[in-house]
Design a protein around this motif. Structure first.
Motif, PDB file in Angstrom:
ATOM      1  N   TRP A  91     -13.797 -30.321 -31.961  1.00 38.93           N
ATOM      2  CA  TRP A  91     -12.488 -29.847 -31.490  1.00 38.93           C
ATOM      3  C   TRP A  91     -11.740 -29.136 -32.621  1.00 38.93           C
ATOM      4  O   TRP A  91     -11.103 -28.111 -32.415  1.00 38.93           O
ATOM      5  N   TYR A 108     -14.246 -29.735 -25.311  1.00 38.82           N
ATOM      6  CA  TYR A 108     -13.206 -30.560 -24.702  1.00 38.82           C
ATOM      7  C   TYR A 108     -13.802 -31.791 -24.038  1.00 38.82           C
ATOM      8  O   TYR A 108     -13.252 -32.897 -24.136  1.00 38.82           O
ATOM      9  N   LYS A 112     -12.768 -35.553 -24.749  1.00 37.50           N
ATOM     10  CA  LYS A 112     -12.276 -36.401 -23.665  1.00 37.50           C
ATOM     11  C   LYS A 112     -13.070 -37.705 -23.556  1.00 37.50           C
ATOM     12  O   LYS A 112     -12.516 -38.749 -23.204  1.00 37.50           O
ATOM     13  N   GLN A 120      -5.812 -37.254 -27.708  1.00 35.20           N
ATOM     14  CA  GLN A 120      -6.183 -35.834 -27.642  1.00 35.20           C
ATOM     15  C   GLN A 120      -5.024 -34.962 -28.113  1.00 35.20           C
ATOM     16  O   GLN A 120      -5.226 -34.000 -28.861  1.00 35.20           O
ATOM     17  N   THR A 124      -4.936 -32.856 -31.575  1.00 34.16           N
ATOM     18  CA  THR A 124      -4.634 -31.422 -31.493  1.00 34.16           C
ATOM     19  C   THR A 124      -3.459 -31.066 -32.398  1.00 34.16           C
ATOM     20  O   THR A 124      -3.508 -30.061 -33.114  1.00 34.16           O
TER      21      THR A 124
END
Length: 152
Positions: A91, A108, A112, A120, A124
């Motif tokens: 990611w 993703y 997940k 998440q 991010t």
């Protein structure tokens, strides 16, 4: 390399805001070892020596091994990283190279599978902050501390 300017001196209110976001991310519950791996990997991609110096030293202080730090740029080929770390590193690469990757569904889905929805978002935001710091440090030519002599 010569520093261009000191962003803290030029716009302290902007740096305070960035530090507030950084502190919120750092305290949001993602394990610190993973935090340092993500920060280091994004800094490798962005070529940020200042941040690489900081985050590899921080990782070592937390007990990270030299092998894992040295192999981080080739994490896909190494068995030293957990599935959770792999998802986070994938990611990190996807978002750091966003113009090229467009955050692929496969990255993703891996994310997940390993992280809650809140995690998440936190991860991010962690990637957002390190990419911001990298741009400040590289753009303004921040120089990392030099504590050892150069190799012969």
């Amino acid at each position: 390399m010569t520093p261009r300017l000191n962003p803290q001196a030029a716009a302290p209110e902007m740096i305070r805001a960035m530090l507030a976001l950084e502190n919120a991310v750092a305290e949001a519950g993602i394990e610190r070892s993973l935090y340092e791996l993500v920060k280091t990997r994004a800094s490798q991609i962005n070529g940020c020596a200042f941040c690489l110096h900081m985050h590899t030293n921080d990782a070592r202080r937390l007990g990270e091994t030299e092998d894992r730090l040295h192999l981080l740029a080739a994490w896909r080929e190494s068995p030293l990283y957990s599935d959770r770390e792999r998802a986070a590193l994938g990611w990190t690469e996807a978002l750091t190279r966003l113009a090229d990757t467009h955050a692929p569904d496969a990255d993703y889905q891996a994310l997940k599978a390993q992280f809650t929805e809140k995690e998440q978002v936190v991860l991010t935001m962690m990637i957002v902050t390190i990419n911001g710091w990298n741009r400040l440090a590289v753009g303004f030519r921040a120089i990392h501390p030099v504590t050892v002599a150069r190799a012969a």
